[in-house]
Write a protein that holds these residues in place. Structure first.
Motif, short mmCIF file in Angstrom:
data_model
loop_
_atom_site.label_atom_id
_atom_site.label_comp_id
_atom_site.label_asym_id
_atom_site.label_seq_id
_atom_site.Cartn_x
_atom_site.Cartn_y
_atom_site.Cartn_z
N ASP A 142 16.42 -48.20 -63.06
CA ASP A 142 15.49 -48.26 -64.18
C ASP A 142 15.22 -46.87 -64.77
OD1 ASP A 142 13.59 -49.79 -65.86
OD2 ASP A 142 12.07 -48.61 -64.81
N GLN A 143 15.33 -45.85 -63.94
CA GLN A 143 15.10 -44.49 -64.42
C GLN A 143 16.18 -44.05 -65.42
OE1 GLN A 143 15.89 -41.29 -61.48
NE2 GLN A 143 16.61 -42.93 -60.11
N LEU A 144 17.36 -44.72 -65.37
CA LEU A 144 18.41 -44.36 -66.31
C LEU A 144 18.05 -44.69 -67.75
CD1 LEU A 144 21.66 -45.45 -64.41
CD2 LEU A 144 20.59 -43.19 -64.50
N ASN A 145 17.15 -45.66 -67.93
CA ASN A 145 16.73 -46.02 -69.29
C ASN A 145 16.04 -44.86 -70.00
OD1 ASN A 145 17.63 -48.78 -69.44
ND2 ASN A 145 16.03 -49.29 -67.96
N LYS A 146 15.64 -43.84 -69.23
CA LYS A 146 15.01 -42.67 -69.84
C LYS A 146 16.04 -41.75 -70.50
CE LYS A 146 11.51 -42.75 -66.17
NZ LYS A 146 10.97 -42.02 -64.98
N LEU A 147 17.32 -41.94 -70.14
CA LEU A 147 18.36 -41.09 -70.70
C LEU A 147 18.78 -41.62 -72.07
CD1 LEU A 147 20.61 -40.61 -67.53
CD2 LEU A 147 18.87 -39.05 -68.41
N SER A 148 18.96 -40.73 -73.01
CA SER A 148 19.26 -41.14 -74.38
C SER A 148 20.65 -41.75 -74.51
CB SER A 148 19.14 -39.94 -75.33
OG SER A 148 20.07 -38.92 -74.98
N LEU A 149 21.56 -41.42 -73.60
CA LEU A 149 22.92 -41.98 -73.72
C LEU A 149 23.06 -43.33 -73.03
CD1 LEU A 149 24.34 -41.50 -70.76
CD2 LEU A 149 24.72 -39.21 -71.64
N VAL A 150 22.01 -43.81 -72.37
CA VAL A 150 22.02 -45.13 -71.73
C VAL A 150 21.36 -46.14 -72.66
CG1 VAL A 150 21.20 -46.52 -69.79
CG2 VAL A 150 22.02 -44.19 -69.40
N LYS A 151 22.10 -47.16 -73.01
CA LYS A 151 21.60 -48.19 -73.91
C LYS A 151 20.83 -49.28 -73.17
CE LYS A 151 23.08 -51.07 -77.81
NZ LYS A 151 24.25 -51.51 -78.63
N GLY B 197 25.69 -54.04 -64.92
CA GLY B 197 26.32 -53.28 -65.99
C GLY B 197 25.38 -52.22 -66.54
N ILE B 198 25.92 -51.03 -66.74
CA ILE B 198 25.18 -49.94 -67.39
C ILE B 198 25.86 -49.67 -68.72
CG2 ILE B 198 24.37 -47.56 -67.21
CD1 ILE B 198 24.83 -47.80 -64.14
N GLU B 199 25.22 -50.08 -69.80
CA GLU B 199 25.81 -49.88 -71.13
C GLU B 199 25.44 -48.51 -71.66
OE1 GLU B 199 26.33 -52.01 -75.50
OE2 GLU B 199 25.01 -52.92 -74.01
N LEU B 200 26.46 -47.78 -72.08
CA LEU B 200 26.29 -46.41 -72.54
C LEU B 200 26.47 -46.31 -74.06
CD1 LEU B 200 28.48 -44.64 -69.81
CD2 LEU B 200 26.01 -45.09 -69.75
N LYS B 201 26.14 -45.14 -74.58
CA LYS B 201 26.38 -44.85 -75.99
C LYS B 201 27.60 -43.95 -76.16
CE LYS B 201 21.47 -45.31 -77.07
NZ LYS B 201 20.23 -44.63 -77.51
N LEU B 202 28.40 -43.84 -75.08
CA LEU B 202 29.65 -43.11 -75.13
C LEU B 202 30.68 -43.92 -74.34
CD1 LEU B 202 29.69 -40.12 -72.62
CD2 LEU B 202 28.04 -41.96 -72.52
N GLU B 203 31.93 -43.51 -74.40
CA GLU B 203 33.00 -44.23 -73.72
C GLU B 203 32.82 -44.16 -72.20
OE1 GLU B 203 35.77 -45.95 -75.16
OE2 GLU B 203 34.46 -45.78 -76.92
N ALA B 204 32.89 -45.30 -71.54
CA ALA B 204 32.68 -45.34 -70.09
C ALA B 204 33.74 -44.54 -69.34
CB ALA B 204 32.68 -46.78 -69.62
N GLU C 169 24.50 -35.94 -70.42
CA GLU C 169 23.45 -35.82 -71.44
C GLU C 169 23.17 -34.35 -71.77
OE1 GLU C 169 19.01 -37.60 -71.79
OE2 GLU C 169 20.78 -38.82 -72.04
N THR C 170 23.18 -33.51 -70.73
CA THR C 170 22.94 -32.08 -70.95
C THR C 170 24.04 -31.49 -71.82
OG1 THR C 170 21.83 -31.88 -68.81
CG2 THR C 170 22.68 -29.85 -69.81
N ILE C 171 25.29 -31.85 -71.54
CA ILE C 171 26.42 -31.34 -72.33
C ILE C 171 26.31 -31.78 -73.78
CG2 ILE C 171 28.93 -31.52 -72.65
CD1 ILE C 171 29.13 -31.72 -69.57
N GLN C 172 25.93 -33.05 -73.98
CA GLN C 172 25.84 -33.58 -75.35
C GLN C 172 24.72 -32.96 -76.15
OE1 GLN C 172 25.82 -37.86 -75.67
NE2 GLN C 172 28.02 -37.96 -75.40
N SER C 173 23.67 -32.53 -75.43
CA SER C 173 22.50 -31.97 -76.13
C SER C 173 22.69 -30.51 -76.50
CB SER C 173 21.25 -32.12 -75.26
OG SER C 173 21.37 -31.37 -74.07
N VAL C 174 23.72 -29.87 -75.92
CA VAL C 174 23.96 -28.45 -76.21
C VAL C 174 24.56 -28.27 -77.61
CG1 VAL C 174 25.29 -26.41 -75.56
CG2 VAL C 174 24.25 -27.84 -73.79
#
Length: 385
Positions: free
Chosen positions: A304-313, A323-330, A380-385
């Protein structure tokens, strides 16, 4: 040079041994296996109960024709029927063969040619099951397909309510779409599908190839939804890695598969049946399924804590099918997890699918989920840079 057809996108490592949730490659590297061979090794790798049963059978007979009686087939069929509400079983070698048998039985029994499936479904790679699969990418290149299969939107009550025709023999459905992205059906939708089958005098076929045999915390996933299928198909977790599939049917269908109407040379092989019987004797124990549900709750709470990440849908699933649906390619995440020692699966382009053994230990849950969380946080850290 390889002498194999390149029809699998193979991961560049070879697993040479395994025990429980742990597997080892040919270089001695250890991995936590959250794939279970795509939902096959529900009791983990080389479970002692199954190994003992298979060793015992290997000392007796390896193969006999289905023209002879088989008490071990009767034992496994009884376990499947008693825990599913079905009345008779046909044994084969895979999920595709089980679905193929279901399609044949439905056509023969109803004498109707139309069959309804759903978009993003997956039912196998034989010509009939491929035709039932609602994913164009899987069907491409194999046309013309078996005719009279139609694909309706999944979880769309309005669409299924409007379905008409006196020539529809069956509706085939996964109550949780596995290859389509780990998408659970809505209760109201499944009840609408069941109602529509009754209105149309059509059979309800539930494909439990991936969801069955305790994977979702009950013997079969349809039990979460208060529906009663006419036909249930199973495979994967049924044999703990030995090739076995089964079609379970209701009493009214029994006479339709009379002698000579359908068969399988290796279906119900005694070695595979010994593995299946040992597997079911463990999985169908109430205390075992209670533990599966407890582990599922533990995993879902931690994820449930993964829902706090912006790349987790979203995070979704039932039991130990998640299933963990992402906003990037799995695939970008899967490779990083392998390097860290965790094996997981994709389910479509942007979904990470978790299918750990039902016997997974809490310490292994903690280790695996920590690696997933760490890897996604790094992304997420890499994407935010």
């Amino acid at each position: 040079m390889s002498y194999l057809f390149p029809n699998y996108g193979r991961i560049p490592l070879e697993i040479v041994s395994g025990e429980g949730t742990n597997v080892f490659d040919d270089r001695g590297n250890r991995y936590l296996d959250f794939t279970s061979g795509i939902g096959v090794c529900n009791l983990g790798h080389r479970p002692v109960q199954v190994k003992s049963a298979v060793d015992h059978q290997l000392e007796k007979v390896w193969h006999t024709s289905n023209l002879f009686e088989s008490s071990i087939q009767e034992d496994v069929a009884q376990l499947l029927c008693q825990n599913s509400g079905g009345d008779a079983v046909f044994f084969c070698n895979s999920g595709a063969e089980a679905n193929e048998a279901a399609i044949k039985l439905a056509r023969k029994f109803k004498k109707k040619h139309r069959m309804i499936s759903f978009q993003q479904s997956f039912h196998g790679r034989t010509m009939a099951t491929l035709s039932a699969t609602g994913q164009k990418k899987v069907r491409d290149g194999f046309e013309p397909l078996v005719e009279n299969f139609e694909y309706f939107p999944f979880n769309d009550i309005d669409a299924i309510t409007q379905l008409t025709g006196d020539d529809i023999g069956a509706i085939i459905i996964e109550v949780i779409q596995g290859e389509g992205g780990v998408i659970p059906a809505n209760q109201a939708f499944l009840k609408a599908v069941e109602k529509k089958c009754k209105e149309l005098d059509a059979l309800l076929i539930v494909d439990e190839v991936q969801t069955g045999i305790g994977r979702t915390g009950v013997p079969f996933a349809f039990m979460h939804y208060d529906i009663k299928p006419d036909i249930i198909t199973v495979a994967k977790g049924l044999g703990s890695g030995f090739p076995v599939g089964a079609m379970i049917g209701s009493e009214k269908l029994i006479g339709c598969f009379s002698a000579g109407t359908h068969g399988s040379t290796f279906g119900g092989n005694p070695v595979c049946m010994s593995a299946a019987r040992a597997t079911l004797n463990v999985v169908f124990t109430p205390s075992f399924l209670i533990e599966v549900n407890r582990k599922s709750e533990l995993i879902m709470n931690k994820l449930d804590q993964l829902n706090k990440l912006s790349l987790v849908k979203s995070v979704r699933g039932k039991g130990l099918m998640i299933g963990i649906e992402l906003k990037l390619e799995a695939k970008e995440v899967l490779a990083d997890l392998r390097k860290k020692g965790l094996l997981v699966l994709p389910a479509g382009p942007k979904v990470i699918r978790l299918l750990p053994p039902l016997t997974i230990k809490e310490s292994e849950i903690e280790e695996g989920l920590s690696l997933i969380t760490k890897t996604l946080e790094e992304k997420e850290t890499i994407q935010s840079v």
